[in-house]
Motif scaffolding. Structure first.
Motif, PDB file in Angstrom:
ATOM      1  N   GLU A 194     -33.753  33.730 -41.579  1.00  0.00           N
ATOM      2  CA  GLU A 194     -33.615  34.039 -43.229  1.00  0.00           C
ATOM      3  C   GLU A 194     -33.033  34.855 -43.157  1.00  0.00           C
ATOM      4  OE1 GLU A 194     -37.417  33.209 -44.655  1.00  0.00           O
ATOM      5  OE2 GLU A 194     -37.809  30.849 -43.523  1.00  0.00           O
ATOM      6  N   LEU A 195     -33.339  36.058 -42.253  1.00  0.00           N
ATOM      7  CA  LEU A 195     -32.967  37.713 -42.241  1.00  0.00           C
ATOM      8  C   LEU A 195     -31.271  37.911 -42.117  1.00  0.00           C
ATOM      9  CD1 LEU A 195     -36.010  39.040 -40.669  1.00  0.00           C
ATOM     10  CD2 LEU A 195     -34.842  38.644 -43.022  1.00  0.00           C
ATOM     11  N   PRO A 196     -30.360  38.281 -42.569  1.00  0.00           N
ATOM     12  CA  PRO A 196     -29.216  38.658 -41.689  1.00  0.00           C
ATOM     13  C   PRO A 196     -28.987  39.609 -40.386  1.00  0.00           C
ATOM     14  CG  PRO A 196     -30.343  40.401 -44.149  1.00  0.00           C
ATOM     15  CD  PRO A 196     -31.035  38.942 -43.135  1.00  0.00           C
ATOM     16  N   ASP A 197     -28.586  40.048 -40.276  1.00  0.00           N
ATOM     17  CA  ASP A 197     -27.427  40.286 -38.334  1.00  0.00           C
ATOM     18  C   ASP A 197     -29.495  40.460 -38.075  1.00  0.00           C
ATOM     19  OD1 ASP A 197     -25.587  41.567 -39.403  1.00  0.00           O
ATOM     20  OD2 ASP A 197     -26.412  42.977 -41.030  1.00  0.00           O
ATOM     21  N   THR A 198     -29.748  39.825 -37.418  1.00  0.00           N
ATOM     22  CA  THR A 198     -30.767  39.387 -36.799  1.00  0.00           C
ATOM     23  C   THR A 198     -30.844  38.832 -35.660  1.00  0.00           C
ATOM     24  OG1 THR A 198     -32.095  40.482 -38.750  1.00  0.00           O
ATOM     25  CG2 THR A 198     -33.561  39.675 -36.749  1.00  0.00           C
TER      26      THR A 198
END
Ligand code: R2B
Ligand code: URA
Length: 308
Positions: A194-198
């Motif tokens: 659900e997180l960007p760039d992770t």
């Protein structure tokens, strides 16, 4: 407090009654005072239940910035500049509390984090905390993963790829299991999407007692092996499911397991060890990488607190 009989899972002293669930030491009950020396706190000098009784999350390392970040994320009242180091009377560790989240530094390596954990677990006991989850967030070297990947630890393994921690006690070796909480790990993995760039994986984490030779680096002051031998060792580690290397996870996992504390290890990789040993990535990029475990754990805390 009603005495409870401990269950047998990971419990080395299931044959005696203990007053609380986190500590596993019958001697504590007969002590008039407990001085948590490295925190500069004590049961007679501080009201630990009042100070820490509401703690639900403990998070060793990168503490000040994480505490400020959590303060913003949880939209807590007050000024972040006022968040003060509870251990300011000692230069051993730093500790910050924001709402139910306690952030503590643990230094580098097994002896350092182990001293901190003894006192933290006793602090949770004296403060009568319940349902605590503890995270180690930090950095690591990747094994076949690109820099910037977040690794959620499945099992913490030693330098022989064994999921165990050896503690020498009274001249004898005690072996403790290093399995971590599977549900917390899966939940973290789910939230990472659900997180960007992770970019995130679950895998085994190898814990060593040295950053250089102990992690197969060719660039220390000493080196007793060839490039080919280094790569062979990393290949064997990879075959054993090792995805990253750091220096605290085995004792962290072992102590939390014995003390019935739900625990997770979330570390970002700073480099791919198959490609090199030096950490040459620009500082600003490293800082961004280090925020990734923080953001993931913050996201987890917000979900658990029902804020998102
Ligand atoms: C990761 O990074 C540190 C060494 O640079 C050590 O504390 C660890 O586990
Ligand atoms: N921390 C470690 O212990 N090893 C690395 O390679 C990077 C960070």
């Amino acid at each position: 407090m009603a005495p409870i009989l401990l269950n047998s899972m990971g419990n080395e002293h299931s044959d005696y009654i203990q007053q609380e669930e986190y500590v596993k030491n019958p001697h504590l009950d007969s002590m008039e005072e407990d001085i948590l020396y490295h925190f500069n706190l004590g049961t007679k000098t501080h009201d630990l239940p009042q100070m820490f009784g509401d703690v639900k999350v403990c998070n060793p390392n990168r503490m000040r910035s994480f505490a400020q970040f959590i303060h913003e994320e949880l939209e807590l009242p007050g000024n972040i500049a006022d968040i003060r180091d509870i251990c300011e009377g000692t230069d051993r560790y730093s500790m910050y509390k924001v709402g139910p989240v306690l952030s503590i530094s643990h230094g580098m390596g097994v002896p350092s984090i182990s001293i901190m954990l003894h006192e933290l677990i006793k602090l949770l006991y004296h403060a009568r905390c319940r349902d605590v989850i503890i995270f180690r967030i930090g950095t690591s070297g990747g094994v076949g993963l690109p820099a910037g990947t977040v690794v959620i630890t499945d099992k913490a393994v030693d330098s022989f790829f064994r999921p165990q921690f050896e503690q020498v006690v009274l001249g004898k070796v005690i072996i403790r299991s290093t399995e971590l909480d599977e549900d917390v790990a899966q939940e973290l993995l789910q939230y990472s999407s659900e997180l960007p760039d992770t970019p995130t994986v679950i895998g085994n984490t190898m814990c060593t007692h040295d950053f250089y030779e102990g992690q197969g680096r060719l660039d220390g002051a000493l080196c007793s092996f060839s490039t080919e031998e280094k790569l062979e060792y990393l290949r064997k580690a990879s075959e054993a499911g090792v995805r990253n290397i750091e220096m605290e996870s085995t004792v962290f996992a072992a102590m939390c397991r014995v003390c019935n504390l739900k625990a997770a290890v979330v570390c970002v990789t700073l480099l791919n060890r198959f490609e090199g040993d030096q950490i040459s990535t620009p500082h600003d990029v490293l800082l961004e990488y280090q925020q990734r475990p923080q953001c993931l754990v913050a996201h987890f805390i917000k979900k658990r607190l029902g804020l998102i």
